[in-house]
Design a protein around this motif. Structure first.
Motif, PDB file in Angstrom:
ATOM      1  N   PRO A  72      -3.406 -38.883   1.116  1.00  0.00           N
ATOM      2  CA  PRO A  72      -2.086 -38.990   0.988  1.00  0.00           C
ATOM      3  C   PRO A  72      -2.021 -40.166   0.050  1.00  0.00           C
ATOM      4  O   PRO A  72      -2.611 -41.282  -0.265  1.00  0.00           O
ATOM      5  CB  PRO A  72      -1.665 -39.426   2.422  1.00  0.00           C
ATOM      6  CG  PRO A  72      -2.477 -38.730   3.360  1.00  0.00           C
ATOM      7  CD  PRO A  72      -3.681 -38.943   2.514  1.00  0.00           C
ATOM      8  N   ALA A  73      -0.823 -40.099  -0.862  1.00  0.00           N
ATOM      9  CA  ALA A  73      -0.426 -41.241  -1.944  1.00  0.00           C
ATOM     10  C   ALA A  73       0.571 -42.339  -1.119  1.00  0.00           C
ATOM     11  O   ALA A  73       0.948 -43.285  -1.382  1.00  0.00           O
ATOM     12  CB  ALA A  73       0.251 -40.644  -2.999  1.00  0.00           C
ATOM     13  N   MET A  74       1.099 -41.790  -0.155  1.00  0.00           N
ATOM     14  CA  MET A  74       2.273 -42.578   0.894  1.00  0.00           C
ATOM     15  C   MET A  74       1.363 -43.237   2.091  1.00  0.00           C
ATOM     16  O   MET A  74       0.822 -42.347   2.733  1.00  0.00           O
ATOM     17  CB  MET A  74       3.310 -41.853   1.365  1.00  0.00           C
ATOM     18  CG  MET A  74       4.152 -41.398   0.186  1.00  0.00           C
ATOM     19  SD  MET A  74       5.704 -40.489   0.509  1.00  0.00           S
ATOM     20  CE  MET A  74       6.729 -41.793   1.452  1.00  0.00           C
ATOM     21  N   HIS A  75       1.491 -44.514   2.241  1.00  0.00           N
ATOM     22  CA  HIS A  75       0.680 -45.238   3.404  1.00  0.00           C
ATOM     23  C   HIS A  75       1.691 -45.942   4.316  1.00  0.00           C
ATOM     24  O   HIS A  75       2.648 -46.562   3.769  1.00  0.00           O
ATOM     25  CB  HIS A  75      -0.382 -46.339   2.966  1.00  0.00           C
ATOM     26  CG  HIS A  75      -1.259 -45.574   1.774  1.00  0.00           C
ATOM     27  ND1 HIS A  75      -1.770 -46.072   1.055  1.00  0.00           N
ATOM     28  CD2 HIS A  75      -1.488 -44.411   1.376  1.00  0.00           C
ATOM     29  CE1 HIS A  75      -2.541 -45.440   0.113  1.00  0.00           C
ATOM     30  NE2 HIS A  75      -2.206 -44.259   0.382  1.00  0.00           N
ATOM     31  N   ARG A  95       7.272 -50.180  -2.361  1.00  0.00           N
ATOM     32  CA  ARG A  95       7.721 -50.063  -0.965  1.00  0.00           C
ATOM     33  C   ARG A  95       9.056 -49.269  -0.472  1.00  0.00           C
ATOM     34  O   ARG A  95      10.093 -49.544  -1.547  1.00  0.00           O
ATOM     35  CB  ARG A  95       7.717 -51.543  -0.432  1.00  0.00           C
ATOM     36  CG  ARG A  95       6.394 -52.602  -0.477  1.00  0.00           C
ATOM     37  CD  ARG A  95       6.936 -53.711  -0.280  1.00  0.00           C
ATOM     38  NE  ARG A  95       5.948 -54.725  -0.965  1.00  0.00           N
ATOM     39  CZ  ARG A  95       5.143 -55.457  -0.408  1.00  0.00           C
ATOM     40  NH1 ARG A  95       4.619 -55.396   0.792  1.00  0.00           N
ATOM     41  NH2 ARG A  95       4.266 -56.055  -1.213  1.00  0.00           N
ATOM     42  N   ARG A  97      11.290 -47.218   3.025  1.00  0.00           N
ATOM     43  CA  ARG A  97      11.425 -47.219   4.303  1.00  0.00           C
ATOM     44  C   ARG A  97      11.887 -45.703   4.515  1.00  0.00           C
ATOM     45  O   ARG A  97      12.864 -45.175   3.681  1.00  0.00           O
ATOM     46  CB  ARG A  97      12.611 -47.842   4.958  1.00  0.00           C
ATOM     47  CG  ARG A  97      12.067 -49.396   5.144  1.00  0.00           C
ATOM     48  CD  ARG A  97      12.978 -50.312   5.692  1.00  0.00           C
ATOM     49  NE  ARG A  97      12.540 -51.505   6.187  1.00  0.00           N
ATOM     50  CZ  ARG A  97      13.206 -52.760   6.408  1.00  0.00           C
ATOM     51  NH1 ARG A  97      14.424 -52.343   6.601  1.00  0.00           N
ATOM     52  NH2 ARG A  97      12.494 -53.778   6.609  1.00  0.00           N
ATOM     53  N   ASP A  98      11.425 -44.998   5.604  1.00  0.00           N
ATOM     54  CA  ASP A  98      11.747 -43.375   5.878  1.00  0.00           C
ATOM     55  C   ASP A  98      13.231 -43.660   6.697  1.00  0.00           C
ATOM     56  O   ASP A  98      13.604 -44.543   6.779  1.00  0.00           O
ATOM     57  CB  ASP A  98      10.707 -42.849   6.570  1.00  0.00           C
ATOM     58  CG  ASP A  98      10.326 -43.372   7.907  1.00  0.00           C
ATOM     59  OD1 ASP A  98      11.282 -44.084   8.449  1.00  0.00           O
ATOM     60  OD2 ASP A  98       9.277 -42.821   8.485  1.00  0.00           O
ATOM     61  N   ILE A 104       6.991 -48.160   4.369  1.00  0.00           N
ATOM     62  CA  ILE A 104       5.846 -47.093   3.631  1.00  0.00           C
ATOM     63  C   ILE A 104       5.515 -47.832   2.265  1.00  0.00           C
ATOM     64  O   ILE A 104       6.437 -48.413   1.668  1.00  0.00           O
ATOM     65  CB  ILE A 104       6.439 -45.698   3.703  1.00  0.00           C
ATOM     66  CG1 ILE A 104       6.646 -45.337   5.087  1.00  0.00           C
ATOM     67  CG2 ILE A 104       5.491 -44.969   2.842  1.00  0.00           C
ATOM     68  CD1 ILE A 104       7.045 -43.693   5.214  1.00  0.00           C
ATOM     69  N   ALA A 105       4.296 -47.678   1.870  1.00  0.00           N
ATOM     70  CA  ALA A 105       4.148 -48.103   0.645  1.00  0.00           C
ATOM     71  C   ALA A 105       3.415 -46.743  -0.209  1.00  0.00           C
ATOM     72  O   ALA A 105       2.972 -46.052   0.307  1.00  0.00           O
ATOM     73  CB  ALA A 105       2.818 -49.018   0.597  1.00  0.00           C
ATOM     74  N   LEU A 106       3.847 -46.910  -1.517  1.00  0.00           N
ATOM     75  CA  LEU A 106       3.186 -45.981  -2.353  1.00  0.00           C
ATOM     76  C   LEU A 106       1.649 -46.550  -2.784  1.00  0.00           C
ATOM     77  O   LEU A 106       1.850 -47.644  -3.194  1.00  0.00           O
ATOM     78  CB  LEU A 106       4.053 -45.696  -3.730  1.00  0.00           C
ATOM     79  CG  LEU A 106       5.352 -45.011  -3.355  1.00  0.00           C
ATOM     80  CD1 LEU A 106       6.072 -45.043  -4.819  1.00  0.00           C
ATOM     81  CD2 LEU A 106       5.190 -43.654  -2.466  1.00  0.00           C
ATOM     82  N   HIS A 110      -7.073 -47.223  -2.318  1.00  0.00           N
ATOM     83  CA  HIS A 110      -7.105 -46.341  -0.905  1.00  0.00           C
ATOM     84  C   HIS A 110      -8.334 -47.254  -0.210  1.00  0.00           C
ATOM     85  O   HIS A 110      -8.912 -46.422   0.776  1.00  0.00           O
ATOM     86  CB  HIS A 110      -7.286 -45.042  -1.304  1.00  0.00           C
ATOM     87  CG  HIS A 110      -6.092 -44.087  -1.281  1.00  0.00           C
ATOM     88  ND1 HIS A 110      -5.404 -44.332  -2.644  1.00  0.00           N
ATOM     89  CD2 HIS A 110      -5.614 -43.465  -0.709  1.00  0.00           C
ATOM     90  CE1 HIS A 110      -4.295 -43.458  -2.580  1.00  0.00           C
ATOM     91  NE2 HIS A 110      -4.430 -42.901  -1.257  1.00  0.00           N
ATOM     92  N   GLU A 153       2.657 -45.189 -12.989  1.00  0.00           N
ATOM     93  CA  GLU A 153       2.209 -44.083 -12.265  1.00  0.00           C
ATOM     94  C   GLU A 153       1.172 -43.558 -13.011  1.00  0.00           C
ATOM     95  O   GLU A 153       1.178 -43.188 -14.267  1.00  0.00           O
ATOM     96  CB  GLU A 153       3.435 -43.035 -12.130  1.00  0.00           C
ATOM     97  CG  GLU A 153       2.758 -41.741 -11.336  1.00  0.00           C
ATOM     98  CD  GLU A 153       4.023 -40.901 -11.193  1.00  0.00           C
ATOM     99  OE1 GLU A 153       3.952 -39.719 -10.808  1.00  0.00           O
ATOM    100  OE2 GLU A 153       5.260 -41.361 -11.500  1.00  0.00           O
TER     101      GLU A 153
END
Length: 565
Positions: A72-75, A95, A97-98, A104-106, A110, A153
């Motif tokens: 995943p790209a979101m952590h 950064r 927030r859901d 959450i971080a992009l 990894h 990106e």
């Protein structure tokens, strides 16, 4: 592929805001379009090149036994917090927030996520492992520039190795380094392997692969004789020992009205820059620190971080300096200072009869003996190497080159496995912490570096290995015989597996030829009525612009020969 069906929005004029050669040519030749600063759309031609780059990297990763993943790209923030990098990465990390309020971080990289997957490894028998992926990364660059070279990106090939001991890591690291050499050779990128700092990645050994280019933002130091090469953040050179005369028994104050710089003191008071002690004030992890350099030497902040183990660094503000030392920059010194930490560059070790600030505005000291008068807490190589200084290995004058970083490999050690409690059962029945390595290549940056390396005044000159098409069959006549000959050649090359484009547009020959050169297709076969009637076609080499006449029935074989070379 037929050109009449391909989307290639070429431009006849250079874009006004394109600074780097690769940025200008990729825009003009219809490879990319900018959505916003640091974010680019790859158009069909760029996707074809990118795919070939990925295929080459994938082949070389498979060759050394690496296995491909897709993560995943979101952590979740928690994983990055465990390693301490949630704070270290600072503003470069995107950064959010859901809807439940979770941080959450992009993903910028990894290490944490692959290490979390490795928690399922049970025994030393499961090791070694070498895992990799191609994944989008996000970095909030404050100043995106140079097209695909500095973006927010991008696609990264990142690989990670897990071994039971340091010997295993050495083997994995060497395999990756050899693979990188082969990858860049196949991509046509003249990458130089240099010693580098590990920075926020952590770990010990670190090697960068750097492509010389005026569009680059990294400086490397290279010895033309012995092959020594290092990033300026890591580079060293030989400093000739100074022959200082004996000074007074104690430092002496003298007024220096109007002095604000090293040059001011040198010009007005007979204090050569190499006999001055420059006092810089930094906050290392919020601790005020005096950094001492020779007056004619520049500080490399990454060296300061590496030497002290600090996680963050910033210059102190004037009010912070005034509060700590009682003076402002221009009159600062470390003589008699006992509060703040003092770190000194090795070039000052043993120096005497030196000049420095007195911590009183517009007052300096002469006759300073570093070992006698300054309580240095630690010594380190902190200075920036400049061109012409002697190589530390052989004494030859060093070169300084501007470069683009296209790859970076690290021996991470135990930083991530320890932080995330990764252990396996060892051969003796005890728990063993695996040792890790990390290995990255920026895919789009490699694409841009190839353009920076391979271009001329007419456009891009792709290496055959990554060109969007190996050959363009250009039709310059409308009669049935000419069109039929072009179609036959096009079909023959397709059947032979050659990546070919048929330029069937209703355009003038000059327009077609200019587009083929701008786009950078390695070979062009011109199919015109005169050549068809004569039984020979013109085959033009993009790199040299030389043209050869090839019998009509031998053109397909000749093209295949050139492509396979």
């Amino acid at each position: 592929m037929r050109w009449s069906r391909l989307y290639v929005p070429t431009l006849r004029q250079d874009p006004a805001d394109a600074d780097a050669v690769s940025h200008r040519l990729l825009l003009r030749a219809g490879y990319v379009r900018q959505l916003m600063a640091g974010h680019y759309t790859l158009l069909p031609l760029a996707v074809r090149v990118r795919t070939k780059i990925v295929d080459i990297i994938r082949e070389e990763m498979s060759r050394i036994g690496a296995q491909e993943f897709s993560l995943p790209a979101m952590h979740p923030a928690e994983i990055w917090q465990k390693t301490g990098r949630w704070d270290v990465m600072g503003d470069e990390m995107f950064r959010l927030r859901d809807r439940k309020g979770a941080d959450i971080a992009l993903g910028m990289t990894h290490e944490e996520i692959f290490t979390t997957l490795a928690l399922e490894l049970r025994s030393y028998r499961d090791l070694p492992q070498m895992w990799y992926q191609f994944q989008t990364k996000f970095r909030d660059e404050p100043r995106p520039k140079s097209g695909l070279i500095r973006v927010r990106e991008f696609t990264m090939k990142d690989a990670y190795s897990f071994d039971v001991d340091a010997t295993g890591l050495d083997t994995a690291f060497d395999a990756q380094q050899a693979a990188y050499v082969r990858i860049f050779e196949r991509l046509g990128i003249p990458a130089v392997a240099v010693q580098a700092s590990s920075g926020s990645m952590g770990g010990s050994a670190s090697v960068e692969f750097m492509c010389p280019s005026t569009a680059g933002e990294d400086l490397i130091v290279r010895c033309p004789s012995c092959g020594y090469a290092a990033n300026v953040e890591k580079a060293t050179s030989r400093v000739e020992a100074a022959a200082d005369e004996a000074g007074p028994d104690a430092p002496e104050q003298f007024p220096t009205p109007g002095v604000r710089t090293i040059a001011d003191l040198a010009d007005g008071f007979g204090a050569p820059a190499d006999r001055q002690i420059k006092t810089l004030v930094y906050l290392l992890d919020d601790e005020l620190t005096l950094v001492l350099m020779r007056g004619d030497h520049g500080l490399v902040e990454q060296k300061l971080l590496d030497a002290t183990g600090a996680r963050s660094v910033r210059p102190a503000h004037p009010e912070e300096i005034r509060e700590a030392l009682g003076a402002l920059p221009g009159s600062l010194g470390a003589v008699g200072v006992s509060g703040p930490r003092i770190v000194a560059d090795e070039a000052l070790r043993g120096r005497r009869n030196m000049f420095t600030g007195a911590n009183v505005d517009e007052v300096h000291l002469r006759g300073v003996d570093v070992s006698r008068d300054i309580a240095v807490g630690s010594w380190a190589d902190l200075r920036e190497v400049v061109a012409g200084e002697p190589c530390a290995n052989c004494g030859t004058g060093l070169e300084v080159l501007r470069t683009i970083e296209v790859g970076h490999i690290f021996k991470l050690g135990y930083k991530y496995s320890e932080a995330l409690d990764l252990t396996v059962l060892g051969a003796d029945g005890t728990r063993v912490t695996p040792i890790m390595g990390s290995y990255g290549i920026g895919v789009e940056r490699a694409l841009a570096a190839a353009v920076e390396t391979h271009h001329d005044d007419a456009g891009i000159v792709w290496p055959v290995s990554i060109a969007p098409f190996a050959v363009a069959v250009v039709v310059v006549g409308k009669d049935e015989e000419t069109v039929a000959a072009a179609e036959r050649l096009y079909a023959e090359l397709q059947a032979a597996g050659v990546d070919v484009i048929l330029d069937d547009r209703a355009e003038r020959p000059g327009v077609k030829f200019a587009d083929v050169e701008l786009i950078g297709i390695p070979f062009r076969v011109t199919v015109g009525s005169r050549g068809v009637k004569a039984g020979a076609l013109e085959l033009t080499h993009r790199a040299t612009r030389e043209t050869e006449s090839v019998p009509l029935d031998a053109v397909s074989a000749r093209v295949r020969e050139l492509v396979n070379q």
